[in-house]
Scaffold this motif. Sequence first.
Motif, PDB file in Angstrom:
ATOM      1  N   HIS A 119       0.758  -1.291   0.212  1.00  0.00           N
ATOM      2  CA  HIS A 119      -0.459  -0.088  -0.062  1.00  0.00           C
ATOM      3  C   HIS A 119       1.126   0.958  -0.080  1.00  0.00           C
ATOM      4  CE1 HIS A 119      -4.046  -1.863   1.090  1.00  0.00           C
ATOM      5  NE2 HIS A 119      -2.767  -3.147   1.496  1.00  0.00           N
ATOM      6  N   ILE A 120       0.606   2.319  -0.787  1.00  0.00           N
ATOM      7  CA  ILE A 120       1.862   3.520  -0.777  1.00  0.00           C
ATOM      8  C   ILE A 120       0.987   4.073   0.707  1.00  0.00           C
ATOM      9  CG2 ILE A 120       1.571   5.681  -1.872  1.00  0.00           C
ATOM     10  CD1 ILE A 120       1.401   4.170  -4.765  1.00  0.00           C
ATOM     11  N   GLU A 121       1.409   4.976   0.903  1.00  0.00           N
ATOM     12  CA  GLU A 121       1.477   5.858   1.995  1.00  0.00           C
ATOM     13  C   GLU A 121       2.169   6.733   1.833  1.00  0.00           C
ATOM     14  OE1 GLU A 121      -0.335   5.061   5.050  1.00  0.00           O
ATOM     15  OE2 GLU A 121      -0.764   2.963   4.022  1.00  0.00           O
ATOM     16  N   ASP A 122       3.459   7.554   2.018  1.00  0.00           N
ATOM     17  CA  ASP A 122       3.852   8.427   1.770  1.00  0.00           C
ATOM     18  C   ASP A 122       4.768   8.172   0.086  1.00  0.00           C
ATOM     19  OD1 ASP A 122       5.301  10.942   2.980  1.00  0.00           O
ATOM     20  OD2 ASP A 122       6.531  10.202   2.132  1.00  0.00           O
ATOM     21  N   LYS A 123       4.126   9.808  -0.829  1.00  0.00           N
ATOM     22  CA  LYS A 123       5.057   9.801  -1.499  1.00  0.00           C
ATOM     23  C   LYS A 123       6.013  11.204  -1.647  1.00  0.00           C
ATOM     24  CE  LYS A 123       4.785   9.081  -5.238  1.00  0.00           C
ATOM     25  NZ  LYS A 123       5.293   8.279  -6.114  1.00  0.00           N
TER      26      LYS A 123
END
Length: 201
Positions: free
Chosen positions: A181-185
Amino acid sequence: MKVPLQLSFRNIGETREMEELVRKQAVKLDKYHNHITSCRVAVEMDQKHGMTANPYRVRIDITIPPGHEIAVVEKPKKGDSRVDPATMIRRAFKAARKQVHSTKLKQRGEVKTHPYNRVQGIVTVLYPDKGYGFIKNLEGQDIYFHRNSVVHNEFGRLSIGTGVRFSSELGEDGLQATSVHIEDKPGIHGGGRGGGHRYVD
């Protein structure tokens, strides 16, 4: 240092020895945190110093995902008489190492407290054309992942420095991430390659 080092000098003549010192000090930061995504160092001499024998100033800006910005400014202290720039650089990096280490401890605490809604690793290697990459977790382990493991078909949104949450399992070649899961770019910082900056690998 794994991340390119952005280094600039202002109102200073010969910088070769200082540049080498900064490079060596920056490498030490990797021992305190594995996920530093940017490090900017500026060494300046105040041409209006007049009242002090130590006109040097060192600023260090460090980015650690997700959303951690560390800024250290080392300026002449009372009693600093003729302190050379090398000493100022070492002082600044000593303060930076303390803050980086403190950030790492804080992040570890966040992961232990909220294991399902915090960043658990950072994308450090990415092969978009081949559809896979590697995540480095907070313990420093490199974990393989495939594009099919990225939820919501968001593999294309990944980049180096992206913070992710994931599960993992033991595959034929070691740990493999699942349900990524992407949490922070990673943040976008201005400055580019202009303005007299040097980039040191």
